[in-house]
Design a protein around this motif. Structure first.
Motif, PDB file in Angstrom:
ATOM      1  N   TYR A 141     -50.637 -10.582  -8.460  1.00  0.00           N
ATOM      2  CA  TYR A 141     -50.357 -11.781  -8.888  1.00  0.00           C
ATOM      3  C   TYR A 141     -51.257 -13.028  -8.417  1.00  0.00           C
ATOM      4  CZ  TYR A 141     -45.717  -9.658  -9.290  1.00  0.00           C
ATOM      5  OH  TYR A 141     -44.672  -9.002  -9.729  1.00  0.00           O
ATOM      6  N   GLN A 142     -52.202 -12.482  -7.555  1.00  0.00           N
ATOM      7  CA  GLN A 142     -53.453 -13.553  -7.214  1.00  0.00           C
ATOM      8  C   GLN A 142     -52.631 -14.656  -6.204  1.00  0.00           C
ATOM      9  OE1 GLN A 142     -57.109 -12.901  -7.661  1.00  0.00           O
ATOM     10  NE2 GLN A 142     -56.097 -10.812  -7.675  1.00  0.00           N
ATOM     11  N   PRO A 143     -51.937 -14.623  -5.353  1.00  0.00           N
ATOM     12  CA  PRO A 143     -51.229 -16.102  -4.691  1.00  0.00           C
ATOM     13  C   PRO A 143     -52.344 -16.515  -3.936  1.00  0.00           C
ATOM     14  CG  PRO A 143     -50.613 -13.788  -3.454  1.00  0.00           C
ATOM     15  CD  PRO A 143     -51.409 -13.293  -4.776  1.00  0.00           C
ATOM     16  N   THR A 144     -52.262 -17.747  -3.753  1.00  0.00           N
ATOM     17  CA  THR A 144     -53.324 -18.590  -2.773  1.00  0.00           C
ATOM     18  C   THR A 144     -52.723 -18.493  -1.327  1.00  0.00           C
ATOM     19  OG1 THR A 144     -52.655 -20.667  -3.628  1.00  0.00           O
ATOM     20  CG2 THR A 144     -54.745 -19.357  -4.347  1.00  0.00           C
ATOM     21  N   ILE A 145     -51.312 -18.434  -1.518  1.00  0.00           N
ATOM     22  CA  ILE A 145     -50.690 -18.734  -0.176  1.00  0.00           C
ATOM     23  C   ILE A 145     -49.705 -17.321   0.070  1.00  0.00           C
ATOM     24  CG2 ILE A 145     -48.684 -20.108   0.936  1.00  0.00           C
ATOM     25  CD1 ILE A 145     -49.707 -22.317  -1.117  1.00  0.00           C
ATOM     26  N   ILE A 146     -49.644 -16.992   1.399  1.00  0.00           N
ATOM     27  CA  ILE A 146     -48.735 -16.162   1.711  1.00  0.00           C
ATOM     28  C   ILE A 146     -47.669 -16.563   2.976  1.00  0.00           C
ATOM     29  CG2 ILE A 146     -50.226 -14.696   3.498  1.00  0.00           C
ATOM     30  CD1 ILE A 146     -49.050 -12.247   1.984  1.00  0.00           C
ATOM     31  N   ILE A 147     -46.613 -16.297   2.959  1.00  0.00           N
ATOM     32  CA  ILE A 147     -45.592 -16.563   3.934  1.00  0.00           C
ATOM     33  C   ILE A 147     -44.955 -15.445   4.410  1.00  0.00           C
ATOM     34  CG2 ILE A 147     -43.588 -18.157   4.847  1.00  0.00           C
ATOM     35  CD1 ILE A 147     -44.483 -20.169   2.522  1.00  0.00           C
ATOM     36  N   GLY A 148     -45.027 -15.332   5.783  1.00  0.00           N
ATOM     37  CA  GLY A 148     -44.157 -14.022   6.484  1.00  0.00           C
ATOM     38  C   GLY A 148     -43.269 -14.075   7.564  1.00  0.00           C
ATOM     39  N   HIS A 149     -42.081 -13.794   7.597  1.00  0.00           N
ATOM     40  CA  HIS A 149     -41.362 -13.868   8.680  1.00  0.00           C
ATOM     41  C   HIS A 149     -41.110 -12.626   9.502  1.00  0.00           C
ATOM     42  CE1 HIS A 149     -37.030 -13.834  10.190  1.00  0.00           C
ATOM     43  NE2 HIS A 149     -37.189 -15.013  10.996  1.00  0.00           N
ATOM     44  N   SER A 150     -41.252 -12.777  10.548  1.00  0.00           N
ATOM     45  CA  SER A 150     -40.957 -11.414  11.633  1.00  0.00           C
ATOM     46  C   SER A 150     -41.833 -10.471  11.402  1.00  0.00           C
ATOM     47  CB  SER A 150     -39.403 -11.163  11.383  1.00  0.00           C
ATOM     48  OG  SER A 150     -39.024 -10.307  12.388  1.00  0.00           O
ATOM     49  N   LEU A 151     -41.362  -9.109  11.144  1.00  0.00           N
ATOM     50  CA  LEU A 151     -42.032  -8.165  11.082  1.00  0.00           C
ATOM     51  C   LEU A 151     -42.745  -8.132   9.586  1.00  0.00           C
ATOM     52  CD1 LEU A 151     -40.497  -4.957  12.360  1.00  0.00           C
ATOM     53  CD2 LEU A 151     -42.322  -5.928  13.006  1.00  0.00           C
ATOM     54  N   GLY A 152     -42.210  -9.043   8.727  1.00  0.00           N
ATOM     55  CA  GLY A 152     -43.123  -9.282   7.379  1.00  0.00           C
ATOM     56  C   GLY A 152     -44.274 -10.399   7.720  1.00  0.00           C
ATOM     57  N   GLY A 153     -44.295 -11.176   8.822  1.00  0.00           N
ATOM     58  CA  GLY A 153     -45.402 -12.053   9.408  1.00  0.00           C
ATOM     59  C   GLY A 153     -46.338 -11.040   9.856  1.00  0.00           C
ATOM     60  N   ALA A 154     -46.022  -9.852  10.663  1.00  0.00           N
ATOM     61  CA  ALA A 154     -46.937  -9.263  11.377  1.00  0.00           C
ATOM     62  C   ALA A 154     -47.436  -8.324  10.265  1.00  0.00           C
ATOM     63  CB  ALA A 154     -46.216  -8.127  12.326  1.00  0.00           C
ATOM     64  N   ALA A 155     -46.733  -7.925   9.316  1.00  0.00           N
ATOM     65  CA  ALA A 155     -47.349  -7.244   8.102  1.00  0.00           C
ATOM     66  C   ALA A 155     -48.574  -7.961   7.205  1.00  0.00           C
ATOM     67  CB  ALA A 155     -46.343  -6.715   7.143  1.00  0.00           C
ATOM     68  N   CYS A 156     -48.137  -9.343   7.220  1.00  0.00           N
ATOM     69  CA  CYS A 156     -49.063 -10.162   6.607  1.00  0.00           C
ATOM     70  C   CYS A 156     -50.440 -10.302   7.467  1.00  0.00           C
ATOM     71  CB  CYS A 156     -48.556 -11.764   6.457  1.00  0.00           C
ATOM     72  SG  CYS A 156     -47.199 -11.925   5.143  1.00  0.00           S
ATOM     73  N   VAL A 157     -50.318 -10.512   8.521  1.00  0.00           N
ATOM     74  CA  VAL A 157     -51.605 -10.567   9.726  1.00  0.00           C
ATOM     75  C   VAL A 157     -52.373  -9.356   9.394  1.00  0.00           C
ATOM     76  CG1 VAL A 157     -51.982 -10.640  11.866  1.00  0.00           C
ATOM     77  CG2 VAL A 157     -50.471 -11.925  11.172  1.00  0.00           C
ATOM     78  N   TYR A 158     -51.597  -8.017   9.484  1.00  0.00           N
ATOM     79  CA  TYR A 158     -52.480  -6.718   9.261  1.00  0.00           C
ATOM     80  C   TYR A 158     -53.131  -6.730   8.143  1.00  0.00           C
ATOM     81  CZ  TYR A 158     -53.214  -1.747   9.941  1.00  0.00           C
ATOM     82  OH  TYR A 158     -53.833  -0.306   9.920  1.00  0.00           O
ATOM     83  N   HIS A 159     -52.373  -7.250   7.019  1.00  0.00           N
ATOM     84  CA  HIS A 159     -52.957  -7.093   5.586  1.00  0.00           C
ATOM     85  C   HIS A 159     -54.243  -7.983   5.446  1.00  0.00           C
ATOM     86  CE1 HIS A 159     -53.376  -8.923   1.564  1.00  0.00           C
ATOM     87  NE2 HIS A 159     -53.426  -7.859   1.049  1.00  0.00           N
TER      88      HIS A 159
END
Length: 283
Positions: A141-159
């Protein structure tokens, strides 16, 4: 303590005693059981036949990744794309209150179901696999923005740590844990597991994912980031400690930290969303 809570407390403690016993006589079984309890969500599944209303009128796409598949939901808008990444025992419908705020910007919004959540496959949730799911979606999808909550936020950081050169240039992290060790320590104290179990679990993470528990840290990962970030955490969060959010922000060069009060772990709040929109869309 009510009867239900009391029974749950006794059950949790007796499972812990059983695992401690196994750690001496059958350590492999102790690892398997303790890791399964740690990684298998009990809530958050969705059936295609009874999707929450917010997910019903979306375009959906199912991605295949090795033996897994995961689901995405798309609310069509303009060419600016935002990817939403939910947390533990949840699914893409958790963004129901967030969507109207983001849609005011006219953006195309894409939400993803985590491993073993929503309509995605599997019984086990782990952040390395979630990061791979995120990466497939980012490539597509080539997003320019990513928003993560809780463990989803941790997964965004790791990604972001694993894949620093993608289309993403802004990240919003809400109520996320920084350190795997904090999660494991909480889990160990909840079950009253012995110290032997910590080293058995540590070895399990090293064998499966190639990192030691204490090396998995959002605080360490964020020190390498060049994207701009907004980290928000609530002082009354009783699921993920407030200090965890501060840790992630502390080493992230191009970031701002927002402290909220009284929102708990959910982090749904008009005023906060206003700040998120300002961060994302004002120059």
């Amino acid at each position: 303590m009510g009867l239900k809570k009391g029974i749950r407390f006794i059950t949790i403690k007796s499972i812990g005693q059983y695992i401690n016993f196994l750690s001496y006589v059958r350590p492999q079984k102790a690892i398997a059981l303790s890791y399964a309890l740690f990684s298998q969500p009990r809530e958050g599944r969705l059936l295609k036949s009874s999707l929450p209303e917010i997910l019903q009128n979306t375009e959906t796409e199912t991605f295949h990744h090795n033996e897994h598949h995961f689901q995405t939901y798309i609310w069509k808008g303009n060419e600016i794309k935002i990817l939403l990444v939910h947390g533990w025992e949840s699914n893409a419908s958790r963004w129901q209150k967030t969507l109207p705020h983001l849609q005011k910007s006219g953006s195309t919004i894409i939400a993803i179901d985590a491993p073993a959540h929503g309509q995605s496959s599997g019984r086990e949730f782990n952040i390395p696999l979630y990061a791979e799911f995120i990466n497939k979606a980012v490539e597509k999808y080539q997003p320019t923005i990513i928003i993560g909550h809780s463990l989803g936020g941790a997964a965004c950081v790791y990604h972001q740590y694993l894949f620093p050169n993608t289309s993403i240039n802004k990240m919003v992290i809400l109520g996320a844990p920084s350190d795997l060790k904090t999660l494991i320590d909480n889990y160990i104290s909840m079950l009253s597991l012995n110290t032997r179990m910590f080293s058995l679990l540590d070895r399990n993470f090293a064998n499966r994912f190639n990192f030691k528990i204490e090396d998995f840290s959002g605080q360490k990962f964020a020190s390498q980031f060049n994207v701009s970030g907004l980290i928000a955490h609530d002082t009354t969060d009783d699921v993920v400690a407030f200090e965890e959010g501060k840790k992630i922000a502390s080493n992230w060069k191009n970031s701002q930290f927002i402290e909220t009060k009284g929102l708990g772990h959910g982090m749904h709040d008009d005023e906060l969303y206003q700040k998120v929109i300002e961060f994302l869309f004002s120059a």
